[in-house]
Write an enzyme that holds these catalytic residues in place. Sequence first.
Site, PDB file in Angstrom:
ATOM      1  N   LYS A  81       0.854  -1.197   0.000  1.00 40.74           N
ATOM      2  CA  LYS A  81       0.000   0.000   0.000  1.00 40.74           C
ATOM      3  C   LYS A  81       0.888   1.243   0.000  1.00 40.74           C
ATOM      4  O   LYS A  81       1.886   1.300   0.729  1.00 40.74           O
ATOM      5  CB  LYS A  81      -0.913  -0.025   1.234  1.00 40.74           C
ATOM      6  CG  LYS A  81      -2.014   1.030   1.219  1.00 40.74           C
ATOM      7  CD  LYS A  81      -2.912   0.894   2.449  1.00 40.74           C
ATOM      8  CE  LYS A  81      -4.067   1.892   2.427  1.00 40.74           C
ATOM      9  NZ  LYS A  81      -4.926   1.768   3.627  1.00 40.74           N
ATOM     10  N   SER A 156      -9.845   2.033   2.554  1.00 45.15           N
ATOM     11  CA  SER A 156      -8.949   2.774   1.673  1.00 45.15           C
ATOM     12  C   SER A 156      -7.995   1.876   0.891  1.00 45.15           C
ATOM     13  O   SER A 156      -7.451   2.288  -0.117  1.00 45.15           O
ATOM     14  CB  SER A 156      -8.132   3.769   2.502  1.00 45.15           C
ATOM     15  OG  SER A 156      -7.278   3.060   3.398  1.00 45.15           O
ATOM     16  N   SER A 180     -10.095  -0.271   6.689  1.00 41.35           N
ATOM     17  CA  SER A 180      -9.453  -0.158   5.372  1.00 41.35           C
ATOM     18  C   SER A 180      -8.743  -1.410   4.869  1.00 41.35           C
ATOM     19  O   SER A 180      -8.359  -1.488   3.713  1.00 41.35           O
ATOM     20  CB  SER A 180      -8.451   0.999   5.375  1.00 41.35           C
ATOM     21  OG  SER A 180      -9.145   2.216   5.406  1.00 41.35           O
TER      22      SER A 180
END
Lengths: 498, 502
Positions: A81, A156, A180
Amino acid sequence: MTTDIIRLTAAETAAKIASGELTAVEVTEAHLARIEAVDEKVHAFLHVDREGALAQARAVDAKRAAGEPLGPLAGVPLALKDIFTTEGVPTTVGSKILEGWIPPYDATVTKRLKDADVVILGKTNMDEFAMGSSTENSAYGPTGNPWDLTRIPGGSGGGSAAALASYQAPLAIGTDTGGSIRQPAAVTATVGVKPTYGGVSRYGMVAFSSSLDQGGPCARTVLDAALLHEVIAGHDPMDSTSVDVPVPPVVEAARNGSVAGLRVGVIKEFGGEGFQAGVVQRFNESVEMLRELGAEVVELSCPSFTYALAAYYLIAPSECSSNLARFDAMRYGLRVGDDGSHSAEEVTALTREAGFGPEVKRRVILGTYALSSGYYDAYYGSAQKVRTLISRDFERAFESVDVIVSPTTPTTAFPIGERVDDPLAMYLADLCTIPVNLAGNAAMSLPCGLAPEDGLPVGLQIIAPALKDDRLYRVGAAVEAAFVTKWGHPLLEEAPQL
Amino acid sequence: MTVTDLLPYEDALATYDPVMGLEVHVELGTRTKMFCGCSTELGAAPNSQTCPTCLGLPGSLPVVNATGVESAIKIGLALNCEIAEWCRFARKNYFYPDMPKNFQTSQYDEPIAFNGYLDVQLEDGEVFRVQIERAHMEEDTGKSTHVGGATGRIHGATYSLLDYNRAGIPLIEIVTKPIEGAGDRAPEVARAYVAELRELIKALGVSEARMEMGQMRCDVNLSLRPRGEQKFGTRSETKNVNSLRSVERAARYEIQRHAAVLSTGGTIVQETRHFHEEDGSTTSGRIKEEAEDYRYFPEPDLVPVAPPRDWVEELRSGLPELPRLRRERLKTDWGISDHEMQSVLNAGALDLIVATIDAGADGAAARKWWMGELARHANESGVELPAVPITPVQVARVSALVAAGDLNDKLARQVIEGVLAGEGDPDQVVDRRGLKVVSDDSALGAAVDQAIADNAAIAEKIRGGNLAAAGALIGAVMKLTRGQADAKRVRELVLEKLGVQG
Ligand SMILES: [Zn+2]
């Protein structure tokens, strides 16, 4: 051949590299080819580090050739990420304000991955500063859900989940502030774990809400998640909030899935209005299955969970308003208006105006307001009290059960664009995940079927007390095995070909 | 710039009663910064002592410096404070380019130390108790240099240079409760408090507390109220007053300025003010119309600080003798008056004298050198006494040579002069300049003979029993030997050669 390699689990891949059946370079090239082939459609990656990945893979092959011992995930590719700093590789956090920033240092997670010879393919898309539940808030465009590219992959960490679900990587790292990791896992039929707060170092993980943020493993199987968990977890002296206790035996638990004799709690407040019928149906079937596997199911009430969303949307914005203050155009990242006609203060204001997206601004403004003198007690102060009550509700619940289960998210993946103008509807996606962050517990999401009405994945959330992350894997592995037996294959195999 | 009206000091005090609050920031002398491992060494190239944490890079996190906490507790204990059993850091949020995170990691409503006092002694010996509100831990900011523009301030500058070496250096902020009842001695109390605090900090060994290096900085908050009134007046905050003298002058100036405003029916604006070394004046800085909202909240990146009680007690029992008590003891030991002690303190000679005594000199000799010859030298070269280029060990050596009769007073002064001129240690100066006292008879005998021959009339007087005339002959011998003769032995030889009984 390539198709076969990318569909292997991380554990299988590592075994084949260790035995010499595959080289790390072959594995990496297969995944790079897959990225090349499908990511234009999916947009899971913000940055692919082809050279870096191949260099790492070559090093693994060299190590093997030299007879050096290899770690359990050596040579396995991973999608990271874009919230973790990577020395020499761009890190944007999905924001224009960090466009072009090349960090001079590795996050602890990055470092541990490299030390374990996990091959980092690149950085994945995300909602800007991890604020969102759909990845639509990324300044670099949305990511598509591999199950239906017109739908959101969750957020997210939508990029990491989509990379897994589209076979661009067998492993990924996410961060979970309010869901997330788990919500993207749920809507893509992958596995995502939010470890106990303090279980994985936050050093080098760009902060959204410091007291809630937690990095964790994402994978396509429970065992792969456990193997990755073990690589990234453990005490880090660079993070004061990192817990100095041994990592729970997650891999062992994942290899020995069982729920026999386990007490499983179902919480009344995680249901009712706003929950999609197909989601409720699959969840109820999961509970039934747990019972069949020998678990005792207990109904519980956690009344304070009703206030969790409200508390979260005061605490997280408050902390983020302070965490994001450093983006002032002085030392790194975007700089707007530096043309000699503006003061330093104006340059900061112009840069923040141009560099932050609407959701980030909304939360910074909300948090600034909530912390203002005269409002602090009513907002931030009250939210902290709610947080304490939620922790107590969990503590009380865990006196009578070993784990709690719930749907991960109230609905399946919604269409891109559907909720962008309705922040409150968007916030509801994290209804079941947020209480866990507020209490600092550990939780996992894993696939439990497709909703009959739309054929999209539904996630089952398992919640364990803090520091008992191994319970997630023990239960998760049992549930996963039972479902795979029932379906005849992993759920993800039902996803459309890209 | 408008001319500021001032009321004569005595007139101001006749009508008004000053109330002060002093906020002192002390940079701790820890090896590393408060929240990262960077060096705190002064004088390094700009931005060479930085890391992701003290630059506030995205993703970086703080870790508390345990020595910083220990120093804070020591200061708290020495200030007779209570030490928190559990306290947290807090973020003080405001934007400024030299603050990397745009918040300062500080403490807010949970300071590590609180509710103490410090007794300070004024010049006439009176002891005044200053109540301490709190002492808390925080980090320093970076340093801005504003280039271009007349004032050196950010407004009007063409560009600014930022050095983050200082960012993150541990600071302790010590805040007094309102200081009331000092009356016309308020400026003196302010100075004495800061001086005493500095001595205390140095004695604890937690900082060198050198004000000229910015290691200790003082904000002087001052307000006036009509005599007899209980309610405080509006205060001004004079920032960064960086010497003892300036603290006194700033307080005095603000008393006179406030009084001038109030006595003509004006009102004091709550504002920060800048102090000007050149003329001792203050000028308006930022007006605090709307009190700045720092949006404090507990620092979520750090765990609470909970110093165990037995550790606190261990630190308490390890505290050194407090400066005021030490001074009392030394005064008694040395048998000197309050007045003499005050001169020693004013000259900044106390520690030098003690060190000289520790190196073997006797007290009187150590005081004589530091308060005489060396103080004069410091004065003439415009430096503080500790900066004079001679060490207590060297002074002690000179005094040992005198005691052994190897040097007389005059020669000793020449040796000191040589050391100050960089000619080496006392023994090297003695060797190189050939400054040994001459007491061996053959060398002296010739000089005595010569002096008698040169001064026949005087020699005759002495032979006639006028012993008082011997001084002139001794002087002649000293001149011939360039002062190196042992005067006592010369006298004996003169009398012997002239056949008189001494
Ligand atoms: Zn540093």
